[in-house]
Motif scaffolding. Structure first.
Motif, PDB file in Angstrom:
ATOM      1  N   ARG A 264       0.833  -1.206   0.000  1.00  0.00           N
ATOM      2  CA  ARG A 264       0.000   0.000   0.000  1.00  0.00           C
ATOM      3  C   ARG A 264       0.868   1.256   0.000  1.00  0.00           C
ATOM      4  NH1 ARG A 264      -0.904   4.929   2.815  1.00  0.00           N
ATOM      5  NH2 ARG A 264      -3.067   5.542   2.413  1.00  0.00           N
ATOM      6  N   ASP A 265       1.804   1.332   0.934  1.00  0.00           N
ATOM      7  CA  ASP A 265       2.619   2.540   1.060  1.00  0.00           C
ATOM      8  C   ASP A 265       3.656   2.650  -0.056  1.00  0.00           C
ATOM      9  OD1 ASP A 265       1.181   3.251   3.289  1.00  0.00           O
ATOM     10  OD2 ASP A 265       2.638   2.454   4.719  1.00  0.00           O
ATOM     11  N   ASP A 266       4.153   1.519  -0.546  1.00  0.00           N
ATOM     12  CA  ASP A 266       5.068   1.563  -1.691  1.00  0.00           C
ATOM     13  C   ASP A 266       4.359   2.136  -2.920  1.00  0.00           C
ATOM     14  OD1 ASP A 266       7.065   0.476  -0.174  1.00  0.00           O
ATOM     15  OD2 ASP A 266       7.223  -1.403  -1.292  1.00  0.00           O
ATOM     16  N   THR A 267       3.103   1.756  -3.115  1.00  0.00           N
ATOM     17  CA  THR A 267       2.341   2.257  -4.260  1.00  0.00           C
ATOM     18  C   THR A 267       2.087   3.751  -4.129  1.00  0.00           C
ATOM     19  OG1 THR A 267       1.255   0.099  -4.482  1.00  0.00           O
ATOM     20  CG2 THR A 267       0.264   1.943  -5.646  1.00  0.00           C
ATOM     21  N   VAL A 268       1.757   4.201  -2.923  1.00  0.00           N
ATOM     22  CA  VAL A 268       1.581   5.640  -2.687  1.00  0.00           C
ATOM     23  C   VAL A 268       2.874   6.388  -3.008  1.00  0.00           C
ATOM     24  CG1 VAL A 268       1.255   7.395  -0.895  1.00  0.00           C
ATOM     25  CG2 VAL A 268      -0.264   5.410  -0.991  1.00  0.00           C
ATOM     26  N   ALA A 269       4.006   5.836  -2.588  1.00  0.00           N
ATOM     27  CA  ALA A 269       5.298   6.480  -2.844  1.00  0.00           C
ATOM     28  C   ALA A 269       5.578   6.570  -4.342  1.00  0.00           C
ATOM     29  CB  ALA A 269       6.415   5.708  -2.143  1.00  0.00           C
ATOM     30  N   LEU A 270       5.283   5.500  -5.079  1.00  0.00           N
ATOM     31  CA  LEU A 270       5.515   5.509  -6.522  1.00  0.00           C
ATOM     32  C   LEU A 270       4.627   6.533  -7.217  1.00  0.00           C
ATOM     33  CD1 LEU A 270       6.699   4.474  -9.147  1.00  0.00           C
ATOM     34  CD2 LEU A 270       5.070   2.576  -9.084  1.00  0.00           C
ATOM     35  N   LEU A 271       3.358   6.587  -6.857  1.00  0.00           N
ATOM     36  CA  LEU A 271       2.452   7.550  -7.483  1.00  0.00           C
ATOM     37  C   LEU A 271       2.844   8.987  -7.146  1.00  0.00           C
ATOM     38  CD1 LEU A 271      -1.086   5.898  -7.137  1.00  0.00           C
ATOM     39  CD2 LEU A 271       0.626   5.663  -8.948  1.00  0.00           C
ATOM     40  N   SER A 272       3.350   9.206  -5.948  1.00  0.00           N
ATOM     41  CA  SER A 272       3.808  10.547  -5.568  1.00  0.00           C
ATOM     42  C   SER A 272       4.997  10.974  -6.422  1.00  0.00           C
ATOM     43  CB  SER A 272       4.183  10.577  -4.087  1.00  0.00           C
ATOM     44  OG  SER A 272       3.056  10.311  -3.270  1.00  0.00           O
ATOM     45  N   LEU A 273       5.900  10.044  -6.690  1.00  0.00           N
ATOM     46  CA  LEU A 273       7.036  10.344  -7.559  1.00  0.00           C
ATOM     47  C   LEU A 273       6.572  10.565  -8.997  1.00  0.00           C
ATOM     48  CD1 LEU A 273       9.609   7.781  -6.137  1.00  0.00           C
ATOM     49  CD2 LEU A 273       9.828  10.267  -6.083  1.00  0.00           C
TER      50      LEU A 273
ATOM     51  N   GLN B  42      -2.510 -13.935  -8.145  1.00  0.00           N
ATOM     52  CA  GLN B  42      -3.405 -12.839  -7.779  1.00  0.00           C
ATOM     53  C   GLN B  42      -3.171 -11.593  -8.629  1.00  0.00           C
ATOM     54  OE1 GLN B  42      -2.738 -11.848  -3.711  1.00  0.00           O
ATOM     55  NE2 GLN B  42      -4.091 -10.070  -3.691  1.00  0.00           N
ATOM     56  N   LEU B  43      -1.943 -11.425  -9.111  1.00  0.00           N
ATOM     57  CA  LEU B  43      -1.546 -10.167  -9.734  1.00  0.00           C
ATOM     58  C   LEU B  43      -1.464 -10.294 -11.249  1.00  0.00           C
ATOM     59  CD1 LEU B  43       1.155  -9.362  -7.081  1.00  0.00           C
ATOM     60  CD2 LEU B  43      -0.830  -7.929  -7.544  1.00  0.00           C
ATOM     61  N   ASN B  44      -2.591 -10.137 -11.932  1.00  0.00           N
ATOM     62  CA  ASN B  44      -2.544 -10.116 -13.391  1.00  0.00           C
ATOM     63  C   ASN B  44      -2.064  -8.742 -13.871  1.00  0.00           C
ATOM     64  OD1 ASN B  44      -4.813  -8.345 -13.346  1.00  0.00           O
ATOM     65  ND2 ASN B  44      -6.189 -10.105 -13.240  1.00  0.00           N
ATOM     66  N   ASP B  45      -1.786  -8.635 -15.165  1.00  0.00           N
ATOM     67  CA  ASP B  45      -1.214  -7.395 -15.702  1.00  0.00           C
ATOM     68  C   ASP B  45      -2.122  -6.197 -15.480  1.00  0.00           C
ATOM     69  OD1 ASP B  45       1.037  -8.708 -16.525  1.00  0.00           O
ATOM     70  OD2 ASP B  45       0.416  -8.915 -18.616  1.00  0.00           O
ATOM     71  N   ARG B  46      -3.419  -6.377 -15.686  1.00  0.00           N
ATOM     72  CA  ARG B  46      -4.354  -5.266 -15.543  1.00  0.00           C
ATOM     73  C   ARG B  46      -4.369  -4.732 -14.119  1.00  0.00           C
ATOM     74  NH1 ARG B  46      -6.080  -1.928 -18.986  1.00  0.00           N
ATOM     75  NH2 ARG B  46      -6.599  -3.619 -20.427  1.00  0.00           N
ATOM     76  N   LEU B  47      -4.348  -5.632 -13.153  1.00  0.00           N
ATOM     77  CA  LEU B  47      -4.376  -5.213 -11.757  1.00  0.00           C
ATOM     78  C   LEU B  47      -3.077  -4.517 -11.363  1.00  0.00           C
ATOM     79  CD1 LEU B  47      -5.830  -5.112  -9.075  1.00  0.00           C
ATOM     80  CD2 LEU B  47      -5.044  -7.445  -8.600  1.00  0.00           C
ATOM     81  N   GLN B  48      -1.958  -5.029 -11.843  1.00  0.00           N
ATOM     82  CA  GLN B  48      -0.671  -4.415 -11.516  1.00  0.00           C
ATOM     83  C   GLN B  48      -0.593  -2.975 -12.010  1.00  0.00           C
ATOM     84  OE1 GLN B  48       2.939  -6.700 -12.270  1.00  0.00           O
ATOM     85  NE2 GLN B  48       1.749  -8.588 -12.322  1.00  0.00           N
TER      86      GLN B  48
ATOM     87  N   PRO C  59      -8.695  -2.606  -2.486  1.00  0.00           N
ATOM     88  CA  PRO C  59      -9.887  -3.465  -2.540  1.00  0.00           C
ATOM     89  C   PRO C  59      -9.864  -4.433  -3.727  1.00  0.00           C
ATOM     90  CG  PRO C  59     -10.519  -1.215  -2.030  1.00  0.00           C
ATOM     91  CD  PRO C  59      -9.070  -1.174  -2.406  1.00  0.00           C
ATOM     92  N   ALA C  60      -9.375  -3.961  -4.880  1.00  0.00           N
ATOM     93  CA  ALA C  60      -9.292  -4.850  -6.044  1.00  0.00           C
ATOM     94  C   ALA C  60      -8.309  -5.984  -5.779  1.00  0.00           C
ATOM     95  CB  ALA C  60      -8.870  -4.058  -7.277  1.00  0.00           C
ATOM     96  N   LEU C  61      -7.219  -5.663  -5.101  1.00  0.00           N
ATOM     97  CA  LEU C  61      -6.220  -6.674  -4.759  1.00  0.00           C
ATOM     98  C   LEU C  61      -6.816  -7.714  -3.816  1.00  0.00           C
ATOM     99  CD1 LEU C  61      -3.177  -7.156  -5.334  1.00  0.00           C
ATOM    100  CD2 LEU C  61      -2.690  -5.941  -3.208  1.00  0.00           C
TER     101      LEU C  61
END
Length: 211
Positions: A82-91, A152-158, A190-192
């Motif tokens: 969760r927090d890694d994704t927030v960090a990536l989007l912030s960058l 669990q992690l298909n391309d669309r979800l990633q 939630p999608a994950l």
């Protein structure tokens, strides 16, 4: 006495100046009017210097995009997907603001009208780079921690948070912190979790039928 000429920049200093000149030119003239000559003049160098390293403007654009794009080291390991994704989007937000909404829209319109244009290769390069950051950094860490499974992690979800963040920026010209939080907490996580439930149900179904 005349003024002494400024020392010629070389190596890393010149490379930084060239990449910065690319972004400055994009802001001022846009993709369609960006030229090697304009970049060279702004960077205080010459076209032959540019052509010795990059065959043309698209290759130079791609190199500049990679240079300004977040790398693995710039994405902190927060301990959670969760927090890694927030960090990536912030960058991502920082880099998109550097490029600007208008140049991005101009490029997309140009490529949509001319799908075979050389600029399409630049877009493909950007897409590959940001995909690699999501899959090779954020997702890879989540798999190592046991927060998710490959099934669990298909391309669309990633790519879901990346796609939503880019759309938000192109529509509004910004990606506020609140929007980043909503993308991650209200959509991606939630999608994950939902996908995890689907995988569990799929694996459990044969066992239930066999009872």
């Amino acid at each position: 006495m005349g003024r002494e000429p400024a020392a010629r920049r070389r190596g890393k200093e010149l490379e930084e100046a060239i990449y910065q000149a690319v972004w400055d030119e994009l802001q001022e003239v846009g993709f369609t009017k960006l030229t090697m000559d304009g970049v060279a003049k702004r960077a205080g160098t010459s076209k032959p210097v540019l052509y010795r390293r990059w065959p043309g403007r698209i290759e130079l654009l791609a190199a500049a995009a990679v240079h300004f794009m977040p790398d693995r080291e710039s994405i902190p390991d927060t301990g959670s997907i969760r927090d890694d994704t927030v960090a990536l989007l912030s960058l991502m937000r920082t880099r998109m603001l550097t490029l600007g909404r208008s140049p991005m829209l101009g490029l997309l319109i140009h490529v949509s009208q001319q799908p075979e244009a050389e600029e399409s290769h630049f877009l493909e390069q950007l897409q590959r780079n940001i995909r690699n950051l999501m899959t090779n950094v954020v997702i890879a860490r989540a798999l190592e921690r046991g927060e998710a499974t490959p099934e669990q992690l298909n391309d669309r979800l990633q790519m879901l948070p990346i796609d939503l963040a880019r759309s938000q920026f192109l529509l509004t010209g910004d990606l506020p912190e609140g929007a980043i939080t909503e993308i991650v907490d209200d959509v991606f996580m939630p999608a994950l979790a939902g996908r995890a439930g689907q995988v569990r149900d799929s694996g459990a179904r044969p066992g239930r039928e066999g009872k």
